[in-house]
Design a protein around this motif. Structure first.
Motif, PDB file in Angstrom:
ATOM      1  N   GLY A   1       0.811  -1.213   0.000  1.00 47.16           N
ATOM      2  CA  GLY A   1       0.000   0.000   0.000  1.00 47.16           C
ATOM      3  C   GLY A   1       0.846   1.266   0.000  1.00 47.16           C
ATOM      4  O   GLY A   1       2.034   1.241   0.330  1.00 47.16           O
ATOM      5  N   ILE A   2       0.211   2.357  -0.375  1.00 49.65           N
ATOM      6  CA  ILE A   2       0.911   3.640  -0.500  1.00 49.65           C
ATOM      7  C   ILE A   2       0.192   4.706   0.316  1.00 49.65           C
ATOM      8  O   ILE A   2      -1.030   4.819   0.266  1.00 49.65           O
ATOM      9  CB  ILE A   2       0.961   4.094  -1.972  1.00 49.65           C
ATOM     10  N   MET A   3       0.974   5.485   1.037  1.00 47.09           N
ATOM     11  CA  MET A   3       0.459   6.659   1.733  1.00 47.09           C
ATOM     12  C   MET A   3       1.127   7.868   1.094  1.00 47.09           C
ATOM     13  O   MET A   3       2.353   7.998   1.127  1.00 47.09           O
ATOM     14  CB  MET A   3       0.776   6.602   3.222  1.00 47.09           C
ATOM     15  N   ALA A   4       0.319   8.727   0.474  1.00 49.06           N
ATOM     16  CA  ALA A   4       0.837   9.927  -0.182  1.00 49.06           C
ATOM     17  C   ALA A   4       0.643  11.114   0.747  1.00 49.06           C
ATOM     18  O   ALA A   4      -0.470  11.425   1.151  1.00 49.06           O
ATOM     19  CB  ALA A   4       0.122  10.163  -1.504  1.00 49.06           C
ATOM     20  N   LEU A   5       1.730  11.761   1.065  1.00 52.77           N
ATOM     21  CA  LEU A   5       1.730  12.905   1.967  1.00 52.77           C
ATOM     22  C   LEU A   5       1.677  14.182   1.141  1.00 52.77           C
ATOM     23  O   LEU A   5       2.588  14.464   0.365  1.00 52.77           O
ATOM     24  CB  LEU A   5       3.006  12.863   2.814  1.00 52.77           C
ATOM     25  N   VAL A   6       0.583  14.944   1.282  1.00 51.85           N
ATOM     26  CA  VAL A   6       0.468  16.216   0.574  1.00 51.85           C
ATOM     27  C   VAL A   6       0.444  17.399   1.537  1.00 51.85           C
ATOM     28  O   VAL A   6       0.530  18.541   1.118  1.00 51.85           O
ATOM     29  CB  VAL A   6      -0.760  16.254  -0.374  1.00 51.85           C
ATOM     30  N   GLY A   7       0.316  17.123   2.828  1.00 50.73           N
ATOM     31  CA  GLY A   7       0.403  18.168   3.841  1.00 50.73           C
ATOM     32  C   GLY A   7       1.861  18.420   4.189  1.00 50.73           C
ATOM     33  O   GLY A   7       2.767  17.780   3.644  1.00 50.73           O
ATOM     34  N   PHE A   8       2.101  19.346   5.091  1.00 48.46           N
ATOM     35  CA  PHE A   8       3.468  19.696   5.466  1.00 48.46           C
ATOM     36  C   PHE A   8       3.643  19.679   6.981  1.00 48.46           C
ATOM     37  O   PHE A   8       3.774  20.725   7.611  1.00 48.46           O
ATOM     38  CB  PHE A   8       3.841  21.075   4.911  1.00 48.46           C
ATOM     39  N   PRO A   9       3.664  18.482   7.589  1.00 53.89           N
ATOM     40  CA  PRO A   9       3.923  18.426   9.027  1.00 53.89           C
ATOM     41  C   PRO A   9       5.360  18.849   9.313  1.00 53.89           C
ATOM     42  O   PRO A   9       6.220  18.798   8.425  1.00 53.89           O
ATOM     43  CB  PRO A   9       3.696  16.954   9.368  1.00 53.89           C
TER      44      PRO A   9
ATOM     45  N   LEU B   1       5.729   5.311   1.689  1.00 54.06           N
ATOM     46  CA  LEU B   1       5.346   6.649   2.133  1.00 54.06           C
ATOM     47  C   LEU B   1       5.970   7.607   1.132  1.00 54.06           C
ATOM     48  O   LEU B   1       7.191   7.646   0.979  1.00 54.06           O
ATOM     49  CB  LEU B   1       5.864   6.933   3.543  1.00 54.06           C
ATOM     50  N   SER B   2       5.128   8.338   0.412  1.00 58.73           N
ATOM     51  CA  SER B   2       5.646   9.241  -0.613  1.00 58.73           C
ATOM     52  C   SER B   2       5.119  10.643  -0.376  1.00 58.73           C
ATOM     53  O   SER B   2       4.131  10.837   0.329  1.00 58.73           O
ATOM     54  CB  SER B   2       5.247   8.755  -2.009  1.00 58.73           C
ATOM     55  N   GLY B   3       5.778  11.603  -0.973  1.00 55.18           N
ATOM     56  CA  GLY B   3       5.356  12.992  -0.858  1.00 55.18           C
ATOM     57  C   GLY B   3       4.992  13.550  -2.210  1.00 55.18           C
ATOM     58  O   GLY B   3       5.484  13.094  -3.241  1.00 55.18           O
ATOM     59  N   SER B   4       4.115  14.522  -2.193  1.00 57.37           N
ATOM     60  CA  SER B   4       3.698  15.143  -3.441  1.00 57.37           C
ATOM     61  C   SER B   4       3.138  16.523  -3.135  1.00 57.37           C
ATOM     62  O   SER B   4       2.558  16.747  -2.084  1.00 57.37           O
ATOM     63  CB  SER B   4       2.621  14.292  -4.117  1.00 57.37           C
ATOM     64  N   VAL B   5       3.338  17.419  -4.048  1.00 55.11           N
ATOM     65  CA  VAL B   5       2.645  18.699  -3.963  1.00 55.11           C
ATOM     66  C   VAL B   5       1.472  18.608  -4.926  1.00 55.11           C
ATOM     67  O   VAL B   5       1.469  17.797  -5.848  1.00 55.11           O
ATOM     68  CB  VAL B   5       3.565  19.889  -4.322  1.00 55.11           C
ATOM     69  N   THR B   6       0.473  19.404  -4.689  1.00 52.35           N
ATOM     70  CA  THR B   6      -0.694  19.333  -5.562  1.00 52.35           C
ATOM     71  C   THR B   6      -0.311  19.776  -6.962  1.00 52.35           C
ATOM     72  O   THR B   6       0.562  20.617  -7.151  1.00 52.35           O
ATOM     73  CB  THR B   6      -1.838  20.205  -5.031  1.00 52.35           C
ATOM     74  N   GLY B   7      -0.971  19.192  -7.936  1.00 51.51           N
ATOM     75  CA  GLY B   7      -0.684  19.504  -9.327  1.00 51.51           C
ATOM     76  C   GLY B   7      -1.359  20.791  -9.757  1.00 51.51           C
ATOM     77  O   GLY B   7      -1.912  21.537  -8.953  1.00 51.51           O
ATOM     78  N   GLY B   8      -1.344  21.020 -11.027  1.00 50.17           N
ATOM     79  CA  GLY B   8      -1.969  22.209 -11.587  1.00 50.17           C
ATOM     80  C   GLY B   8      -3.469  22.028 -11.739  1.00 50.17           C
ATOM     81  O   GLY B   8      -4.066  21.077 -11.228  1.00 50.17           O
ATOM     82  N   THR B   9      -4.080  22.920 -12.482  1.00 49.37           N
ATOM     83  CA  THR B   9      -5.525  22.916 -12.670  1.00 49.37           C
ATOM     84  C   THR B   9      -6.011  21.613 -13.297  1.00 49.37           C
ATOM     85  O   THR B   9      -7.010  21.038 -12.864  1.00 49.37           O
ATOM     86  CB  THR B   9      -5.944  24.114 -13.547  1.00 49.37           C
ATOM     87  N   LYS B  10      -5.300  21.115 -14.301  1.00 50.11           N
ATOM     88  CA  LYS B  10      -5.703  19.878 -14.977  1.00 50.11           C
ATOM     89  C   LYS B  10      -5.698  18.694 -14.001  1.00 50.11           C
ATOM     90  O   LYS B  10      -6.654  17.918 -13.948  1.00 50.11           O
ATOM     91  CB  LYS B  10      -4.771  19.594 -16.154  1.00 50.11           C
ATOM     92  N   ASP B  11      -4.627  18.554 -13.227  1.00 52.15           N
ATOM     93  CA  ASP B  11      -4.538  17.458 -12.260  1.00 52.15           C
ATOM     94  C   ASP B  11      -5.623  17.573 -11.196  1.00 52.15           C
ATOM     95  O   ASP B  11      -6.225  16.573 -10.793  1.00 52.15           O
ATOM     96  CB  ASP B  11      -3.167  17.446 -11.578  1.00 52.15           C
TER      97      ASP B  11
END
Length: 115
Positions: free
Chosen positions: A30-38, A55-65
């Motif tokens: 399983g994957i946990m995607a971290l988009v917040g900033f603790p 455990l992966s990190g990501s920032v939110t994408g643009g308008t299309k994403d």
């Protein structure tokens, strides 16, 4: 029990919180995607390694994403758990944040607040 029952978790929390209890909810692989900033991420290695979890990190994408994500959530009836508040409740909401008395994300209902 929800342990080992989820394929994917999107963690949007920006405050410090434990990660191991949430990672334990993931199935093997399983994957946990971290988009917040603790402020800090602490994970016991066994939580990841024994379940081959990621455990992966990501920032939110643009308008299309963002639109694709909204469409996916709508099609699959995935909705956020929120606490809708009026603007005149903002001081109490901030006090609750300080006291860690918040279960869901606060969303200010501007339209109702202006009536």
């Amino acid at each position: 029990s929800l342990k080992n029952s989820l394929d994917f978790i999107v963690d949007t929390a920006s405050g410090d919180h434990p990660f191991d209890p949430y990672l334990a909810l993931l199935k093997v692989g399983g994957i946990m995607a971290l988009v917040g900033f603790p402020g800090e991420i602490r994970v016991h290695p066994a939580t990841l390694n024994l379940g081959a979890r990621t455990l992966s990190g990501s920032v939110t994408g643009g308008t299309k994403d963002t639109q694709e994500m909204i469409n996916f959530c709508t099609a699959n009836k995935i909705y956020p758990d929120i606490e809708l508040i009026k603007i005149d409740y903002i001081n109490e909401a901030l006090e609750r944040l300080v006291n860690r008395d918040v279960r869901y994300r606060f969303v200010i209902d501007i339209e109702s607040s202006l009536k």
